[in-house]
Structures are given as C-alpha cells and as structure tokens.
Design a protein around this motif. Structure first.
Motif, short mmCIF file in Angstrom:
data_model
loop_
_atom_site.label_atom_id
_atom_site.label_comp_id
_atom_site.label_asym_id
_atom_site.label_seq_id
_atom_site.Cartn_x
_atom_site.Cartn_y
_atom_site.Cartn_z
N UNK A 140 0.84 -1.20 0.00
CA UNK A 140 0.00 0.00 0.00
C UNK A 140 0.87 1.25 0.00
N UNK A 141 1.91 1.24 0.82
CA UNK A 141 2.81 2.39 0.91
C UNK A 141 3.49 2.62 -0.43
N UNK A 142 3.94 1.54 -1.06
CA UNK A 142 4.61 1.66 -2.36
C UNK A 142 3.65 2.20 -3.41
N UNK A 143 2.39 1.76 -3.36
CA UNK A 143 1.40 2.23 -4.33
C UNK A 143 1.13 3.72 -4.16
N UNK A 144 1.08 4.20 -2.91
CA UNK A 144 0.90 5.64 -2.68
C UNK A 144 2.08 6.42 -3.27
N UNK A 145 3.27 5.89 -3.10
CA UNK A 145 4.45 6.53 -3.66
C UNK A 145 4.36 6.60 -5.18
N UNK A 146 3.83 5.53 -5.79
CA UNK A 146 3.64 5.54 -7.24
C UNK A 146 2.74 6.69 -7.67
N UNK A 147 1.66 6.90 -6.95
CA UNK A 147 0.72 7.97 -7.29
C UNK A 147 1.44 9.32 -7.26
N UNK A 148 2.19 9.56 -6.22
CA UNK A 148 2.89 10.84 -6.09
C UNK A 148 3.97 10.99 -7.17
N UNK A 149 4.62 9.90 -7.51
CA UNK A 149 5.62 9.97 -8.58
C UNK A 149 4.98 10.29 -9.92
N UNK A 150 3.79 9.73 -10.15
CA UNK A 150 3.07 10.02 -11.39
C UNK A 150 2.74 11.51 -11.47
N UNK A 151 2.19 12.06 -10.38
CA UNK A 151 1.84 13.48 -10.35
C UNK A 151 3.08 14.34 -10.62
N UNK A 152 4.18 13.98 -10.02
CA UNK A 152 5.42 14.73 -10.22
C UNK A 152 5.85 14.71 -11.68
N UNK A 153 5.78 13.52 -12.30
CA UNK A 153 6.23 13.38 -13.69
C UNK A 153 5.28 14.07 -14.67
N UNK A 154 4.00 14.22 -14.30
CA UNK A 154 3.06 14.89 -15.20
C UNK A 154 3.36 16.38 -15.35
N UNK A 155 4.02 16.96 -14.35
CA UNK A 155 4.41 18.38 -14.41
C UNK A 155 3.20 19.29 -14.64
N UNK A 156 2.16 19.06 -13.86
CA UNK A 156 0.97 19.90 -13.97
C UNK A 156 1.28 21.31 -13.45
N UNK A 157 0.73 22.34 -14.07
CA UNK A 157 1.09 23.71 -13.71
C UNK A 157 0.72 24.06 -12.27
N UNK A 158 1.70 24.53 -11.53
CA UNK A 158 1.47 24.99 -10.17
C UNK A 158 1.36 23.92 -9.12
#
Length: 274
Positions: A253-271
């Motif tokens: 579960x912890x690893x999966x949460x980290x995956x979500x945050x890594x995805x958001x970081x890589x998407x480079x959404x504005x702001x």
C-alpha cells in the motif's frame, strides 16, 4: 485553499486510449482525488456514456465523502445523443460537450476527463481539448500496437497505429482552434516484476517511438488487487487508512501511494507541488 491556485486558466487533463482494461478510470480518479486534496477546485467529466465507470466510481465516492466531509469534484456525465443522421448525432454531442466543458472550465482549476476505450466522436472532442493527455497502456506489445506496428521478428518499430493517428489529428485541431499544445504522456500501467526481458523490449520501443511521435513516457501503476477492491467504496490509495482498509496497511500500500505521487510529479501539472 492551495497556495498554488491557478488564476489564469483551467488546465484540462484527458485520460484516453482505444483499449479497455488499461486503468483509465483508476488513473482519472486518483488524479482528481490528489488535486482535491491539494485544495484545487476539480471538475470531472465522463465521456464513456455507455459504460460510465468513472461516474459509478464518483457516485461511490460521494457516499463515502458525505460521511467524512471530504472535498468532492463537480461531476458531469453526458446523455446519449438522439437523432436520425450522423450529422444530427454529432451536432448534439458537440453541443452537450461544449456546454459541459464550458461550465466546468468556469468553475474549476482542473478538469479531469475520462474517455471511452474506443474511437468515438465524443472521445475525439475530449482529446482535442486536452492540455495534458494521459494514455495508459499495459506494459505489453498488445497495448503497444495501439501506438505503432512492430515487426514480429526484429521488434523494429514501424508505422504509427490507429490511436496515434487520432491523437495527431486532435493535436492539429487544437492548434488550429486556439494555438494550444497538447502534452501527450504515455503511462505504463500494470507493470510487473515478471517477464523482465519483455518489459525491457517494450520500454525500448516506447522510447524510440516517443521521439518520433512527440510523447513523454512515465511509469504508472503496478498491478495490485487493491485498486479493484477500492472501486465499490469510491476510495483511492490517497484516502486509505487502516480503518478504511479493514486491515493493516502493508508495504505494498505504501509503495502504491508513492507511485501515485511519482506520477503526479512526472506529469508536471502547472502549479502543482508534490
């Protein structure tokens, strides 16, 4: 409210491909939940008027969120068009889409759009409005075939396939409409530690194709049963506690949460800060 609130324009995130089972709805819901948790106003739009998996996920989440006073998105699902000709159907689809998107743009910092796993006029309308287009694919050559053809003997990447052609047309339409650029992100979902050699081949082919077609490649969600178990409750990994899971949270579960945050970081959404 987030200190990084967008003030100039709404950013539209479209999750789409032309194949079911790649994790589009799961991806869309986790993106919406993350952005809501950051204090952004989020609108969600379901363009899969037949399956409506995103809508059911949102409805399940509304029941959960009402009990916990959790911020929720403003969700819109379109009705099936009615008419005697293709032209009439498309005109109705375009009118409904424009109305829904116009409303959500006016009330949201981000709009997250879930598209059907097939080519449709609504899907093309959605793709053409994207600021960020996320195309989840399973980590296999079966899904890679949506992007380009591959020589079965040498695995040499050949001509672009049907979905890539559609995205190219939508990119041109977007440029003509408002000079906007679509940041196309291909996300490798359901990655597995098994069959490492095949995974490396897929990754190599994606990197080659990305330079030709102008998309970015990011690592998405691993294959986990927990994603399917959360759907009926409307939960995401970002919401999960030991009480919600009715079990001890594991390293998975912890690893999966980290995956979500890594995805958001890589998407480079504005702001958006992770």
């Amino acid at each position: 409210m987030s200190e990084n609130k967008i003030t100039d324009r709404t950013h539209v995130i479209v999750v789409g491909n032309e194949k079911g089972g790649a994790g589009k709805t799961t991806t869309a819901m986790h993106l919406a939940a993350f952005l809501l948790g950051k204090g952004y106003k989020v609108g969600t739009l379901d363009l899969d008027i037949r399956q409506q998996s995103f809508t059911r996920y949102v409805e399940n989440r509304v029941r959960w969120g009402d009990r916990r006073k959790t911020p929720l998105s403003e969700h819109v699902v379109l009705e099936p068009a009615t008419g005697d000709t293709v032209a009439e159907l498309r005109r109705q689809d375009q009118d409904m889409f424009a109305s829904a998107m116009g409303h959500l743009r006016a009330t949201s910092d981000f709009v997250v759009v879930d598209c059907p796993g097939a080519d449709s006029y609504l899907s093309r309308l959605g793709h053409a409005t994207a600021d960020t287009l996320i195309s989840p694919i399973n980590d296999s050559f079966v899904d890679f075939d949506l992007l380009a053809h591959v020589d079965p003997d040498t695995l040499e990447v050949g001509t672009p396939s049907i979905y890539s052609d559609m995205v190219w047309e939508c990119r041109k339409a977007r440029m003509q409409a408002d000079q906007g650029m679509i940041d196309w992100v291909v996300m490798k979902n359901r990655t597995s530690h098994l069959f490492a050699r095949n995974r490396e081949r897929v990754e190599t082919a994606l990197n080659i194709l990305s330079k030709r077609l102008g998309f970015r490649v990011v690592t998405g969600l691993s294959e986990r049963v927990i994603f399917r178990e959360m759907f009926p409750a409307g939960l995401t990994l970002l919401d999960l506690t030991e009480n919600e899971a009715n079990a001890n949270l594991t390293m998975s579960h912890v690893a999966a949460r980290t995956e979500i945050r890594n995805i958001i970081k890589e998407l480079q959404l504005p702001g958006v800060q992770v």
